[in-house]
Design an enzyme around this catalytic site. Structure first.
Site, PDB file in Angstrom:
ATOM      1  N   HIS A 164       1.012  -1.176   0.004  1.00  0.00           N
ATOM      2  CA  HIS A 164       0.044   0.035  -0.130  1.00  0.00           C
ATOM      3  C   HIS A 164       1.056   1.238  -0.131  1.00  0.00           C
ATOM      4  O   HIS A 164       1.832   1.526   0.702  1.00  0.00           O
ATOM      5  CB  HIS A 164      -0.851   0.083   1.195  1.00  0.00           C
ATOM      6  CG  HIS A 164      -0.266  -0.097   2.424  1.00  0.00           C
ATOM      7  ND1 HIS A 164       0.023  -1.677   2.998  1.00  0.00           N
ATOM      8  CD2 HIS A 164      -0.034   0.533   3.724  1.00  0.00           C
ATOM      9  CE1 HIS A 164       0.520  -1.540   4.050  1.00  0.00           C
ATOM     10  NE2 HIS A 164       0.485  -0.236   4.594  1.00  0.00           N
ATOM     11  N   HIS A 215       1.238   5.126   0.810  1.00  0.00           N
ATOM     12  CA  HIS A 215       0.576   6.190   1.744  1.00  0.00           C
ATOM     13  C   HIS A 215       0.724   7.514   0.854  1.00  0.00           C
ATOM     14  O   HIS A 215       1.668   7.817   0.518  1.00  0.00           O
ATOM     15  CB  HIS A 215       1.199   6.414   2.955  1.00  0.00           C
ATOM     16  CG  HIS A 215       1.118   5.160   3.713  1.00  0.00           C
ATOM     17  ND1 HIS A 215       0.061   5.108   5.016  1.00  0.00           N
ATOM     18  CD2 HIS A 215       1.749   4.157   4.050  1.00  0.00           C
ATOM     19  CE1 HIS A 215       0.212   4.158   5.724  1.00  0.00           C
ATOM     20  NE2 HIS A 215       1.232   3.426   5.265  1.00  0.00           N
TER      21      HIS A 215
HETATM   22  P1  AMP Z   1       1.496   0.315   7.379  1.00  0.00           P
HETATM   23  O1  AMP Z   1       1.966   0.613   8.787  1.00  0.00           O
HETATM   24  O2  AMP Z   1       2.417   1.138   6.321  1.00  0.00           O
HETATM   25  O3  AMP Z   1       1.317  -1.252   7.340  1.00  0.00           O
HETATM   26  O4  AMP Z   1       0.113   1.145   7.332  1.00  0.00           O
HETATM   27  C1  AMP Z   1      -1.146   0.586   7.461  1.00  0.00           C
HETATM   28  C2  AMP Z   1      -2.352   1.682   7.597  1.00  0.00           C
HETATM   29  O5  AMP Z   1      -3.311   0.867   7.159  1.00  0.00           O
HETATM   30  C3  AMP Z   1      -2.399   2.213   8.739  1.00  0.00           C
HETATM   31  O6  AMP Z   1      -2.019   3.690   8.449  1.00  0.00           O
HETATM   32  C4  AMP Z   1      -3.786   2.133   9.021  1.00  0.00           C
HETATM   33  O7  AMP Z   1      -4.230   3.111   9.732  1.00  0.00           O
HETATM   34  C5  AMP Z   1      -4.332   1.656   7.938  1.00  0.00           C
HETATM   35  N1  AMP Z   1      -5.259   0.700   8.238  1.00  0.00           N
HETATM   36  C6  AMP Z   1      -5.573  -0.299   8.985  1.00  0.00           C
HETATM   37  N2  AMP Z   1      -6.676  -0.853   8.801  1.00  0.00           N
HETATM   38  C7  AMP Z   1      -7.423  -0.339   7.806  1.00  0.00           C
HETATM   39  C8  AMP Z   1      -8.934   0.052   7.600  1.00  0.00           C
HETATM   40  N3  AMP Z   1      -9.693  -1.279   7.826  1.00  0.00           N
HETATM   41  N4  AMP Z   1      -9.349   0.860   6.728  1.00  0.00           N
HETATM   42  C9  AMP Z   1      -8.379   2.045   6.303  1.00  0.00           C
HETATM   43  N5  AMP Z   1      -7.325   2.008   6.929  1.00  0.00           N
HETATM   44  C10 AMP Z   1      -6.713   0.960   7.575  1.00  0.00           C
END
Ligand code: AMP
Length: 139
Positions: free
Chosen positions: A98, A100
């Site tokens: 993903h 950001h």
């Molecule tokens: P990372 O630390 O790069 O893996 O980021 C994961 C991101 O996913 C974090 O910023 C979370 O806030 C976001 N996240 C986790 N679960 C969800 C969800 N159900 N819907 C939207 N964002 C999410």
């Protein structure tokens, strides 16, 4: 077991979806670092950036390219920090690639991408030469 992001793509978990096409998907981060914080993902369940086949990677970049100005305009941002946490040691919590897109504003108190470093290394010229060679040999 599909990742939480695959469950979002499949509509099994709700999200604020901002874009969808054949191979990519984008939605608002549930814990935004700034208004408009958006995640862009490949629909297919790939763990790390280099797990993505190159054609799908091109699609992912095309969606990122399209979304950055849309996100900035939507929240009147001055800039964006665009980043991947690529692997657990880099802070990746969800094992589904993903990107950001974090809107940035003049004086928002945030740092540059350089703020990720704990202690910066003090590398001699020959070490830097060796590292450059080691990377170049593997490309
Ligand atoms: P990372 O630390 O790069 O893996 O980021 C994961 C991101 O996913 C974090 O910023 C979370 O806030 C976001 N996240 C986790 N679960 C969800 C969800 N159900 N819907 C939207 N964002 C999410």
């Amino acid at each position: 077991m599909p990742t939480i992001f695959s469950q979002i793509v499949d509509g099994d978990i709700p999200a604020r979806v901002v874009h969808e096409d054949e191979t990519t998907f984008a939605f608002l981060d549930a814990n935004p670092l700034a208004p408009g914080h958006t995640l862009v993902i490949p629909k297919a369940d790939h763990g790390r950036l280099n797990d993505i086949p190159v054609e799908e990677a091109a699609d992912l970049y095309a969606t990122i390219h399209r979304l950055i100005p849309a996100v900035e305009a939507a929240v009147d941002a001055d800039a964006t920090t665009v980043a991947f946490n690529n692997g657990e040691a880099a802070g990746q919590e969800v094992p589904h690639v993903h990107c950001h897109i974090v809107p940035r504003f003049e004086g928002d108190g945030g740092g540059p991408i350089h703020a990720i470093a704990g202690e910066t290394p003090d590398l001699a010229d020959d070490e830097l030469d060796d590292i450059a060679d080691a990377i170049g040999d593997r490309v």
